[in-house]
Every structure is written in structure tokens, then in C-alpha cells.
Design an enzyme around this catalytic site. Sequence first.
Site, PDB file in Angstrom:
ATOM      1  N   HIS A  82      12.701  10.625  49.012  1.00 13.73           N
ATOM      2  CA  HIS A  82      13.603  10.863  50.132  1.00 13.73           C
ATOM      3  C   HIS A  82      13.204   9.962  51.284  1.00 13.73           C
ATOM      4  O   HIS A  82      12.032   9.885  51.638  1.00 13.73           O
ATOM      5  CB  HIS A  82      13.522  12.328  50.584  1.00 13.73           C
ATOM      6  CG  HIS A  82      14.418  12.604  51.743  1.00 13.73           C
ATOM      7  ND1 HIS A  82      15.759  12.863  51.599  1.00 13.73           N
ATOM      8  CD2 HIS A  82      14.172  12.611  53.078  1.00 13.73           C
ATOM      9  CE1 HIS A  82      16.310  13.026  52.785  1.00 13.73           C
ATOM     10  NE2 HIS A  82      15.363  12.880  53.703  1.00 13.73           N
ATOM     11  N   ASP A 161      21.186  25.070  56.146  1.00 11.75           N
ATOM     12  CA  ASP A 161      20.842  23.826  56.852  1.00 11.75           C
ATOM     13  C   ASP A 161      22.109  23.130  57.338  1.00 11.75           C
ATOM     14  O   ASP A 161      22.134  22.564  58.431  1.00 11.75           O
ATOM     15  CB  ASP A 161      20.034  22.886  55.954  1.00 11.75           C
ATOM     16  CG  ASP A 161      19.862  21.533  56.628  1.00 11.75           C
ATOM     17  OD1 ASP A 161      19.224  21.499  57.693  1.00 11.75           O
ATOM     18  OD2 ASP A 161      20.415  20.536  56.141  1.00 11.75           O
ATOM     19  N   ARG A 168      22.919  21.492  65.658  1.00 14.40           N
ATOM     20  CA  ARG A 168      21.874  20.670  66.293  1.00 14.40           C
ATOM     21  C   ARG A 168      22.462  19.365  66.797  1.00 14.40           C
ATOM     22  O   ARG A 168      22.121  18.879  67.865  1.00 14.40           O
ATOM     23  CB  ARG A 168      20.745  20.383  65.290  1.00 14.40           C
ATOM     24  CG  ARG A 168      19.866  21.594  65.015  1.00 14.40           C
ATOM     25  CD  ARG A 168      18.990  21.358  63.810  1.00 14.40           C
ATOM     26  NE  ARG A 168      18.123  20.215  63.971  1.00 14.40           N
ATOM     27  CZ  ARG A 168      17.687  19.440  62.974  1.00 14.40           C
ATOM     28  NH1 ARG A 168      18.055  19.681  61.730  1.00 14.40           N
ATOM     29  NH2 ARG A 168      16.890  18.443  63.217  1.00 14.40           N
ATOM     30  N   SER A 183      14.774  21.078  57.695  1.00 10.44           N
ATOM     31  CA  SER A 183      16.098  20.615  57.259  1.00 10.44           C
ATOM     32  C   SER A 183      15.956  19.721  56.018  1.00 10.44           C
ATOM     33  O   SER A 183      16.609  19.938  54.989  1.00 10.44           O
ATOM     34  CB  SER A 183      16.751  19.846  58.426  1.00 10.44           C
ATOM     35  OG  SER A 183      17.860  19.117  57.997  1.00 10.44           O
ATOM     36  N   LYS A 187      16.539  20.924  51.533  1.00 13.96           N
ATOM     37  CA  LYS A 187      17.413  20.254  50.551  1.00 13.96           C
ATOM     38  C   LYS A 187      16.592  19.690  49.392  1.00 13.96           C
ATOM     39  O   LYS A 187      17.015  19.721  48.242  1.00 13.96           O
ATOM     40  CB  LYS A 187      18.216  19.150  51.246  1.00 13.96           C
ATOM     41  CG  LYS A 187      19.309  19.741  52.152  1.00 13.96           C
ATOM     42  CD  LYS A 187      19.967  18.717  53.050  1.00 13.96           C
ATOM     43  CE  LYS A 187      19.086  18.293  54.186  1.00 13.96           C
ATOM     44  NZ  LYS A 187      19.714  17.766  55.360  1.00 13.96           N
TER      45      LYS A 187
HETATM   46  N1  URA Z   1      17.763  14.360  57.940  1.00 13.39           N
HETATM   47  C1  URA Z   1      18.047  15.656  57.672  1.00 13.39           C
HETATM   48  O1  URA Z   1      18.519  15.991  56.598  1.00 13.39           O
HETATM   49  N2  URA Z   1      17.786  16.565  58.632  1.00 13.39           N
HETATM   50  C2  URA Z   1      17.264  16.249  59.831  1.00 13.39           C
HETATM   51  O2  URA Z   1      17.062  17.109  60.646  1.00 13.39           O
HETATM   52  C3  URA Z   1      16.978  14.883  60.082  1.00 13.39           C
HETATM   53  C4  URA Z   1      17.233  13.956  59.100  1.00 13.39           C
END
Ligand code: URA
Length: 435
Positions: A82, A161, A168, A183, A187
Site C-alpha cells: 500500500h 472508514d 474528514r 483509515s 481497508k
Molecule cells: N489514505 C486513506 O485511505 N486514508 C487516509 O486517511 C489518508 C490516506
Amino acid sequence: MTFDDILQKKKQGAALSREEIRFFVRRLVEEQIPDYKTAAFLMAVCFVGMTAEETFYLTDEMAKSGDALDLSAFGDLSADKHSTGGVGDKTTLIVAPIAAAAGCKIAKMSGRGLGDTGGTIDKLESIPSFCVTLSEDRFFAQVQQIGIAVVGQSGELAPADKKLYALRDVTCTVDSLPLIASSIMSKKLAAGAHNIVLDVKYGSGAFMKTPADAAALAEAMLDIGRRKGRRMAAVISDMNTPLGRCVGNALEVREAMQVLKGETDGGALREVSLTLAGAMIALTFQLPFAEGFDRAQQLLENGKALQKFTEWIGAQGGDAAVADHPDRLPLSPCALTLTAPQDGYLSAIDAGCAGRIAKLLGAGRQNKGDAIDYGAGLEFLHTVGDFVKQGEPVVRLYTKSEDLRSLLGDLTANLLWFSDKKPQAQKPIVQILGV
Ligand code: URA
């Protein structure tokens, strides 16, 4: 328990229990908390922070709030990477085939472009007829057979999220370490891989502006993953400068293939890709990092990674001949070439600015659902540290849009920086954690 009790407690800086966080996440997904109260909670977290335990509870509850991918069929061989988001970041197109050629099982869900940064799914879709949706059976069978499948997100991974992220975004509460860590990791946990390598970026084109902030975010995410029994590693890498020479979907696919074919020295792009692939191989096969890196390098140099790439593109219905015929990829007309205004060294290429320009050229979306110009983007003809003569071309801008100058305004004025002195070379990677 009421949500107001939780809000009050967080405002006073006390740590929330697992039960309180579960209560919050469940009510959030059930739409039982008004946005203004959730926004107040997020702002309180921005001010008072969260302990490592609270951050873990929030992540875990968000990960469980929707669908999850069960990759147990691949034992401990499933691996994922990621990136926290970057400009010109096409490493997945290089790392995934290297790692799959080493025997890792890459069953990956990727995203589309977000903000000014590109997304792997948009890049893959620039390959003629490549299919980013596969049935579950076909997805698993492809990973079993060739070790790699990459699809767009299906179902609802971590819907809690999704709700928090949308709020946010509009309440100035994105830049909180526990909120970013939870966050991203919610995932990743739901996406199921046993081995996870994080590429945490810092610089003008990234969320985190300094290596120290990026390392703190990486440590928080490593901690979360390990608490769930996942094997975790992180690479802290520079995003002041775009990664590689191209920004824009098909241009980036073309560049990734050049690295896989050994047609370029690859510079920072090759180094970051090999480091990520090396870390993934090291984690998966429990090797020292240097050994993982050497294997990655061998697989790149002996053509096995390129072979895996073409197998993968073909398996997902794409035109596998693009590797030999890159001219089959879309390329929009070159609408503008920026030249050096004076003799001197190219001292900086602003990644954030390059990302904004690429988006305006059509490589990203202005609004949700906009069509992309897959052949749009920027191609840098020089890298930071090169000496250039006045009038020499430095970057080409490709787009189908007309009236480019009014589209870009004075944005290009901040893209390239020159100096009389040779700039100090910046390392693309400042730290590797966990392997
Ligand atoms: N990427 C995400 O998925 N969440 C965040 O808060 C920042 C970057």
C-alpha cells in the site's frame, strides 16, 4: 452508554474502551449519529490524539464494519502493498509481477486516482481491453494459477472508514495520525493479505511533510497490523519529486514496462520498486531484507518479472503485446513543451504541482465519474541534478484538451526550479522498517 458520553470523554482527553469505540462505529454505520456529532468527535481526536490501543480498536472495528476478503486459501503466501499516495507512483505495476514471480500470492484490490495522485486501477485501464472487475471465482483461480490478480474495490470494504473519510475531507480533520493510520489499515486488514508492505511517502506531494512524520505514521500502522497477526514492513520514501519520469496513466504503464524490460536505469523508480518487492519477498518467505532484495533484483534482471507482467495482463483480458508494442497504449498529442529559462541545474520538480497539472491535463478526474484521458500527462526529459542549457526541453505535456494555457494558468511557473549550484542528491528511500 450514549454517544454524548463518548464525545465528552474524548474531549477531556481520556482513552476510550474497546466497547465505547465499537458502540461508536456500529452507530456510525447504522447512520444513527448525526454528522455534526461525528465531526466533533473527529476534531476532538485531532486535538487530543488517541493511544495505540484506541487506534487499534478503531481500526479493527472499522475493518469489521463491512465485507472482508478471505485469503486463507493462500496460507501465509498472500502479500499486498500500500502506498500512502504519490505522484507518478507506478510501483505496483513493477512490484506485483516481481513478487508474484518469487512465489508470493498477490490478490489485490486497488483504487482509482484520489486528489492529485493517480490510482493503479486507472493506470491498468489505460491498457487496451484490460478488465478490472473479475468474478470472485475467477479472481481466486487467477491468483492460484499465475500468482497475481488486481481488481478495483468491489463490495463494501470498511464502510465506517468511507463515512469518516468523507467527513474528514470537509472538516479539516484529515491530518491526524491516528485517523490516517486507522483509515488506511482498516481497508488493508479487510483486504485480507497476511504480508503487508507499506510505502509511506513524505514531501510536497504527500500527506506527511517530513521523514519523521512519515516514520511515526508507519510505526503506528505496523503496530496495528501486528496486533492482528499480520507480518508488516514499511518503507519511508521521498515524494518531493514525482517518482520516475512520467505522470499520467498510459505514460506510467509505458515507463513501468521500460523498467521491467531493463530499457532504462530506472533511477528512483527502480530503487523504490526493488525495495518494496524485496521487503515483500523477505516478509513472505521470512528472509533477511538483503536476500529478499537480491531475489527481487534477479527476477527483474532475468526477465521473469516481465514474463509475469505479460501473463497477468493477458489473464485479465488486456493486450499483452503492449510490452513489445508500447505504441498500442494511448498517447494524447503533445500540447506544450516547457524549456529551461536559463543555463543551470534542474534543482527541483514539485511533485504536488505535477499532480495538479496532470489532473488538469485530463489524467485525473475533476469530478466524481468524469472520464479520464488515458493518454494525458507529463513526461520529464531531465531529472533533478541534471545540467540544462537555456531553451532545452525539460518536460512535455500531453493532452486532448484545447486551450491549454487558460486551463493551466500560471501553474507551470511552480513546476520546475533551477539553480546555479548542483543540488545535493536526495535519497529516494530514507528508512526501511520491519524487515
Ligand atoms: N489514505 C486513506 O485511505 N486514508 C487516509 O486517511 C489518508 C490516506
